[in-house]
Design an enzyme around this catalytic site. Structure first.
Site, PDB file in Angstrom:
ATOM      1  N   LEU A  44       0.999  -1.019  -0.163  1.00 37.52           N
ATOM      2  CA  LEU A  44       0.305  -0.141  -0.363  1.00 37.52           C
ATOM      3  C   LEU A  44       0.934   0.896   0.340  1.00 37.52           C
ATOM      4  O   LEU A  44       1.382   1.463   0.580  1.00 37.52           O
ATOM      5  CB  LEU A  44      -0.713  -0.735   1.042  1.00 37.52           C
ATOM      6  CG  LEU A  44      -2.048   0.919   0.886  1.00 37.52           C
ATOM      7  CD1 LEU A  44      -3.146   0.340   0.469  1.00 37.52           C
ATOM      8  CD2 LEU A  44      -2.887   0.706   2.055  1.00 37.52           C
ATOM      9  N   GLY A  46      -0.214   4.625   0.439  1.00 40.12           N
ATOM     10  CA  GLY A  46      -1.214   4.881   1.696  1.00 40.12           C
ATOM     11  C   GLY A  46      -2.621   4.743   1.566  1.00 40.12           C
ATOM     12  O   GLY A  46      -3.335   4.288   0.716  1.00 40.12           O
ATOM     13  N   GLY A  48      -6.742   7.215   2.271  1.00 42.35           N
ATOM     14  CA  GLY A  48      -7.392   8.173   2.510  1.00 42.35           C
ATOM     15  C   GLY A  48      -8.257   7.398   3.339  1.00 42.35           C
ATOM     16  O   GLY A  48      -8.756   6.562   2.625  1.00 42.35           O
ATOM     17  N   LYS A  49      -9.130   8.788   3.466  1.00 41.85           N
ATOM     18  CA  LYS A  49     -10.788   8.942   3.583  1.00 41.85           C
ATOM     19  C   LYS A  49     -11.245   7.714   2.483  1.00 41.85           C
ATOM     20  O   LYS A  49     -12.935   7.372   2.870  1.00 41.85           O
ATOM     21  CB  LYS A  49     -10.875  10.059   4.347  1.00 41.85           C
ATOM     22  CG  LYS A  49     -11.546  10.712   5.381  1.00 41.85           C
ATOM     23  CD  LYS A  49     -12.344  11.524   5.777  1.00 41.85           C
ATOM     24  CE  LYS A  49     -12.334  12.583   4.888  1.00 41.85           C
ATOM     25  NZ  LYS A  49     -10.581  13.537   4.864  1.00 41.85           N
ATOM     26  N   PHE A  50     -11.503   8.202   1.251  1.00 41.47           N
ATOM     27  CA  PHE A  50     -11.934   7.572   0.242  1.00 41.47           C
ATOM     28  C   PHE A  50     -11.171   6.728  -0.424  1.00 41.47           C
ATOM     29  O   PHE A  50     -11.724   5.526  -1.156  1.00 41.47           O
ATOM     30  CB  PHE A  50     -12.143   8.572  -1.109  1.00 41.47           C
ATOM     31  CG  PHE A  50     -12.762  10.111  -0.349  1.00 41.47           C
ATOM     32  CD1 PHE A  50     -14.093   9.867   0.072  1.00 41.47           C
ATOM     33  CD2 PHE A  50     -11.492  10.773   0.398  1.00 41.47           C
ATOM     34  CE1 PHE A  50     -14.673  11.393   0.362  1.00 41.47           C
ATOM     35  CE2 PHE A  50     -12.486  12.058   0.924  1.00 41.47           C
ATOM     36  CZ  PHE A  50     -13.489  12.547   0.654  1.00 41.47           C
ATOM     37  N   GLY A  51     -10.037   6.462  -0.112  1.00 39.78           N
ATOM     38  CA  GLY A  51      -9.745   5.084  -1.147  1.00 39.78           C
ATOM     39  C   GLY A  51      -7.796   5.063  -0.960  1.00 39.78           C
ATOM     40  O   GLY A  51      -7.609   5.135  -0.074  1.00 39.78           O
ATOM     41  N   VAL A  53      -4.348   3.454  -2.423  1.00 42.99           N
ATOM     42  CA  VAL A  53      -3.904   4.115  -3.549  1.00 42.99           C
ATOM     43  C   VAL A  53      -2.617   2.662  -3.431  1.00 42.99           C
ATOM     44  O   VAL A  53      -1.727   1.936  -2.831  1.00 42.99           O
ATOM     45  CB  VAL A  53      -2.607   5.106  -3.474  1.00 42.99           C
ATOM     46  CG1 VAL A  53      -1.923   5.537  -5.056  1.00 42.99           C
ATOM     47  CG2 VAL A  53      -3.994   5.668  -3.017  1.00 42.99           C
ATOM     48  N   LYS A  68      -4.937   4.724  -7.569  1.00 49.67           N
ATOM     49  CA  LYS A  68      -6.124   4.935  -6.482  1.00 49.67           C
ATOM     50  C   LYS A  68      -7.301   3.574  -7.199  1.00 49.67           C
ATOM     51  O   LYS A  68      -7.747   4.481  -7.730  1.00 49.67           O
ATOM     52  CB  LYS A  68      -6.084   6.576  -6.293  1.00 49.67           C
ATOM     53  CG  LYS A  68      -6.729   7.001  -5.398  1.00 49.67           C
ATOM     54  CD  LYS A  68      -6.676   8.377  -5.277  1.00 49.67           C
ATOM     55  CE  LYS A  68      -7.850   8.799  -4.856  1.00 49.67           C
ATOM     56  NZ  LYS A  68      -7.761  10.189  -3.799  1.00 49.67           N
ATOM     57  N   ASP A 160      -8.857  20.922  -0.062  1.00 46.88           N
ATOM     58  CA  ASP A 160      -7.825  19.976   0.624  1.00 46.88           C
ATOM     59  C   ASP A 160      -7.053  20.350   0.895  1.00 46.88           C
ATOM     60  O   ASP A 160      -5.866  18.613   1.027  1.00 46.88           O
ATOM     61  CB  ASP A 160      -8.949  18.269   0.340  1.00 46.88           C
ATOM     62  CG  ASP A 160      -8.692  17.521   1.875  1.00 46.88           C
ATOM     63  OD1 ASP A 160      -7.924  17.869   2.798  1.00 46.88           O
ATOM     64  OD2 ASP A 160      -8.582  16.051   1.510  1.00 46.88           O
TER      65      ASP A 160
HETATM   66  P1  ATP Z   1      -7.963  11.824   2.324  1.00 48.93           P
HETATM   67  O1  ATP Z   1      -8.298  10.995   3.558  1.00 48.93           O
HETATM   68  O2  ATP Z   1      -6.744  12.883   1.969  1.00 48.93           O
HETATM   69  O3  ATP Z   1      -9.462  12.460   1.635  1.00 48.93           O
HETATM   70  P2  ATP Z   1      -8.002  10.524  -0.310  1.00 48.93           P
HETATM   71  O4  ATP Z   1      -9.075   8.710   0.211  1.00 48.93           O
HETATM   72  O5  ATP Z   1      -8.379  10.982  -1.199  1.00 48.93           O
HETATM   73  O6  ATP Z   1      -8.042  11.083   0.692  1.00 48.93           O
HETATM   74  P3  ATP Z   1      -4.964  10.345  -1.357  1.00 48.93           P
HETATM   75  O7  ATP Z   1      -5.145  11.519  -0.465  1.00 48.93           O
HETATM   76  O8  ATP Z   1      -5.151  10.860  -3.428  1.00 48.93           O
HETATM   77  O9  ATP Z   1      -6.539   9.380  -0.597  1.00 48.93           O
HETATM   78  O10 ATP Z   1      -4.262   9.402  -1.323  1.00 48.93           O
HETATM   79  C1  ATP Z   1      -3.776   8.703   0.308  1.00 48.93           C
HETATM   80  C2  ATP Z   1      -2.029   8.500   0.489  1.00 48.93           C
HETATM   81  O11 ATP Z   1      -1.873   7.940  -0.252  1.00 48.93           O
HETATM   82  C3  ATP Z   1      -1.609  10.087   0.507  1.00 48.93           C
HETATM   83  O12 ATP Z   1      -1.530  10.747   1.499  1.00 48.93           O
HETATM   84  C4  ATP Z   1      -0.116   9.241  -0.479  1.00 48.93           C
HETATM   85  O13 ATP Z   1       0.699   9.055   1.061  1.00 48.93           O
HETATM   86  C5  ATP Z   1      -0.422   8.372  -0.562  1.00 48.93           C
HETATM   87  N1  ATP Z   1      -0.611   8.429  -2.417  1.00 48.93           N
HETATM   88  C6  ATP Z   1      -1.666   8.965  -3.126  1.00 48.93           C
HETATM   89  N2  ATP Z   1      -1.790   8.572  -4.284  1.00 48.93           N
HETATM   90  C7  ATP Z   1       0.001   8.947  -4.422  1.00 48.93           C
HETATM   91  C8  ATP Z   1       1.062   8.372  -5.901  1.00 48.93           C
HETATM   92  N3  ATP Z   1       0.631   8.856  -7.043  1.00 48.93           N
HETATM   93  N4  ATP Z   1       2.334   7.471  -5.723  1.00 48.93           N
HETATM   94  C9  ATP Z   1       1.797   7.748  -4.346  1.00 48.93           C
HETATM   95  N5  ATP Z   1       1.777   8.094  -3.365  1.00 48.93           N
HETATM   96  C10 ATP Z   1       0.743   8.515  -3.118  1.00 48.93           C
HETATM   97 MG    MG Z   2      -5.326  12.826   1.211  1.00 49.26          MG
END
Ligand code: ATP
Ligand code: MG
Length: 341
Positions: A44, A46, A48-51, A53, A68, A160
């Site tokens: 993984l 990362g 986040g709240k939505f996805g 990655v 993602k 954000d």
């Molecule tokens: P949030 O909870 O901030 O709304 P989200 O669900 O929209 O998050 P992202 O912020 O796009 O998701 O991605 C979550 C995490 O994954 C990021 O904080 C980062 O650590 C990692 N990540 C996202 N995109 C990439 C990428 N292209 N390359 C490497 N790591 C990534």
């Molecule tokens: Mg994020």
């Protein structure tokens, strides 16, 4: 100990501004799923709240990218993800994460983007081998303003802006990328836009009050990021979420903590012109880039900007946010009906 610490802040970011791939017009593919064209790795990057990655590799070209995955349960959630793809399509800039491909099935989207390998900015800064100075902070803040300035010139608000959404391009270099356009919105100065989302600590007073948002809304969050980067202290964080929101709406904050004793007056002036309750009185991104703290010529002439800043508090901040995000991610999984035990 200090002999092998790397000061990565001596020069302007150089090179690497070439796009990671030829600009592509991405349309969402519905007749295939991402696994038809990409091998998805299990580790993984990362969550986040939505996805979630994950790294992936395009089968055809062998290109390393990131995927993602975002699940949606109703038409509104689906619309929100479609918006993320649309926004990314119009944002071709070296400081902004570039989209490569997109897929949709009955319950999920997958957005394929360039792969960023340097990790989150604050994690990098708290690393033992990194020497944090005002000069380094200027370099990061300037790039953040560059990226957001481009978004604003395209009439898109990020909405954000927070440390987790700023990644380092590599583990050695000094270039950053802004990611996560999940909450970004098109902005039309002639019509009011109100939003009901964001991350409390970084939210501007107009978001908390459900008043219209503007490009200045991102500028407030940039001010909060800068305050934390220089001190490790979060200016509005309370012990509970309502307390945090209340601190934001009263917009009372100061530089009285001892962490600010060694911070230059230019840096304080920069932050003071962003953490302003009235959005119309905040600096714009262009004004930030013209501010004396961010301007290179003046920066070279001062000694304060080269002093090593303590990252002790910043470490605590990063660990607290990590913990908070893990809890949020768990709650999100629960909402989706995923059994956690
Ligand atoms: P949030 O909870 O901030 O709304 P989200 O669900 O929209 O998050 P992202 O912020 O796009 O998701 O991605 C979550 C995490 O994954 C990021 O904080 C980062 O650590 C990692 N990540 C996202 N995109 C990439 C990428 N292209 N390359 C490497 N790591 C990534
Ligand atoms: Mg994020």
């Amino acid at each position: 100990m200090t002999s092998h610490r790397v000061i990565v802040d001596e020069t302007e970011p150089t090179g690497g501004d070439e796009p990671p791939f030829e600009p592509r017009y991405v349309t969402v593919k519905k007749s295939k799923w991402v696994t038809d064209e990409y091998d998805i790795h299990n580790n993984l990057l990362g969550r986040g709240k939505f996805g979630e990655v994950k790294p992936c590799c395009e089968k055809r070209s062998g290109r390393q990218l990131a995927a993602k995955f975002i699940e949606f349960s109703g038409p509104q959630e689906r619309k929100d993800v479609t918006n993320e793809v649309e926004v990314m399509r119009s944002l071709q800039h070296p400081r902004l994460l570039q989209i490569y491909d997109a897929f949709e099935n009955k319950s999920a989207f997958c957005i394929v983007t360039e792969l960023i390998t340097g990790g989150e900015l604050f994690e990098r800064v708290i690393n033992d081998d990194f020497v944090l100075t005002e000069k380094a902070s200027v370099m990061f803040m300037r790039q953040i303003c560059d990226g957001v300035s481009f978004m604003h010139s395209r009439h898109i608000l990020h909405l954000d802006m927070k440390p987790e959404n700023i990644l380092c391009l590599s583990r050695q270099g000094n270039r950053i990328k802004i990611i996560d356009f999940g909450l970004a919105r098109k902005y039309n100065p002639k019509s009011e836009l109100k939003i009901l989302f964001g991350t409390p600590e970084f939210m501007a007073p107009e978001v908390v009050n459900f008043d219209p948002v503007y490009p200045a809304t991102d500028m407030w969050s940039i001010g909060v990021i800068c305050y934390i980067l220089l001190s490790g202290l979060s200016p509005f964080q309370g012990t509970t979420e309502p307390e945090t929101l209340c601190n934001i709406t009263t917009a009372k904050w100061d530089f009285s903590a001892e962490e600010f004793e060694c911070i230059s007056s230019d840096a304080k002036d920069f932050i003071s012109n962003l953490l302003v309750k009235d959005p119309s009185k905040r600096m714009s991104c262009r004004e930030c880039l013209d501010h004396k703290w961010l301007r290179k010529q003046i920066q070279r002439a001062t000694k304060t900007v080269q002093r090593t800043l303590s990252t002790k508090r910043l470490r605590k901040f990063v660990y607290r946010r990590k913990w908070q995000r893990a809890v949020n991610a768990m709650l999100a999984l629960k909402r989706m009906g995923v059994d956690l035990v």
